[in-house]
Scaffold this motif. Structure first.
Motif, mmCIF file in Angstrom:
data_model
loop_
_atom_site.group_PDB
_atom_site.id
_atom_site.type_symbol
_atom_site.label_atom_id
_atom_site.label_comp_id
_atom_site.label_asym_id
_atom_site.label_seq_id
_atom_site.Cartn_x
_atom_site.Cartn_y
_atom_site.Cartn_z
ATOM 1 N N LYS A 185 2.189 2.730 -3.182
ATOM 2 C CA LYS A 185 0.853 3.181 -3.920
ATOM 3 C C LYS A 185 0.722 4.802 -3.903
ATOM 4 O O LYS A 185 -0.171 5.239 -4.547
ATOM 5 N N GLY A 186 1.191 5.060 -2.589
ATOM 6 C CA GLY A 186 0.369 5.950 -2.188
ATOM 7 C C GLY A 186 1.076 7.674 -2.526
ATOM 8 O O GLY A 186 0.344 8.031 -2.756
ATOM 9 N N LEU A 203 0.857 -1.294 0.337
ATOM 10 C CA LEU A 203 0.552 -0.118 -0.190
ATOM 11 C C LEU A 203 0.760 0.943 -0.236
ATOM 12 O O LEU A 203 0.408 2.057 -0.597
ATOM 13 N N ALA A 260 -1.973 11.472 -8.871
ATOM 14 C CA ALA A 260 -3.649 11.601 -9.401
ATOM 15 C C ALA A 260 -4.447 12.745 -8.851
ATOM 16 O O ALA A 260 -5.591 12.476 -9.597
ATOM 17 N N ASN A 261 -4.609 12.694 -7.301
ATOM 18 C CA ASN A 261 -5.707 13.294 -6.504
ATOM 19 C C ASN A 261 -5.658 14.994 -6.797
ATOM 20 O O ASN A 261 -5.962 15.953 -7.007
ATOM 21 N N ARG A 288 1.118 20.195 -8.585
ATOM 22 C CA ARG A 288 2.144 19.334 -8.689
ATOM 23 C C ARG A 288 3.412 20.294 -9.285
ATOM 24 O O ARG A 288 4.588 20.207 -8.841
ATOM 25 N N LYS A 340 1.341 8.323 -6.065
ATOM 26 C CA LYS A 340 0.713 7.882 -6.805
ATOM 27 C C LYS A 340 -1.012 8.297 -7.211
ATOM 28 O O LYS A 340 -1.244 8.749 -8.025
ATOM 29 N N LYS A 341 -0.965 7.908 -6.484
ATOM 30 C CA LYS A 341 -1.852 8.130 -5.897
ATOM 31 C C LYS A 341 -2.357 9.931 -5.187
ATOM 32 O O LYS A 341 -3.690 10.099 -5.661
ATOM 33 N N ARG A 342 -1.511 9.944 -4.720
ATOM 34 C CA ARG A 342 -1.329 11.701 -4.313
ATOM 35 C C ARG A 342 -1.406 12.710 -5.446
ATOM 36 O O ARG A 342 -2.031 13.621 -5.578
#
Length: 65
Positions: free
Chosen positions: A35-36, A32, A42-43, A49, A38-40
């Motif tokens: 993945k943090g 997990l 994406a949001n 960014r 990439k997820k951050r």
């Protein structure tokens, strides 16, 4: 160096067992965690960014005081 090559050969042929060290971390938590970022990203909006990247570059390339 030759000793390491012999060790790798022995592990590959099954003459010697490979000693895997446990880092003490939960495998599910590591999965997990990877993945943090990439997820951050994406949001986040592209502007946010960019702002974070500019701040990081300034810290990295700025003059030492």
């Amino acid at each position: 160096m030759i000793g390491n090559a012999v060790r790798v050969m022995r592990i590959a042929t099954g003459e010697e067992a490979d000693e895997v060290q446990d880092d003490g971390k939960n495998a599910a938590a590591k999965e997990l965690g990877s993945k943090g970022g990439k997820k951050r990203a994406a949001n986040m909006s592209p502007e946010r960014r960019s702002e974070i990247a500019k701040k990081a570059a300034a810290k990295r390339w700025g003059k030492a005081e």
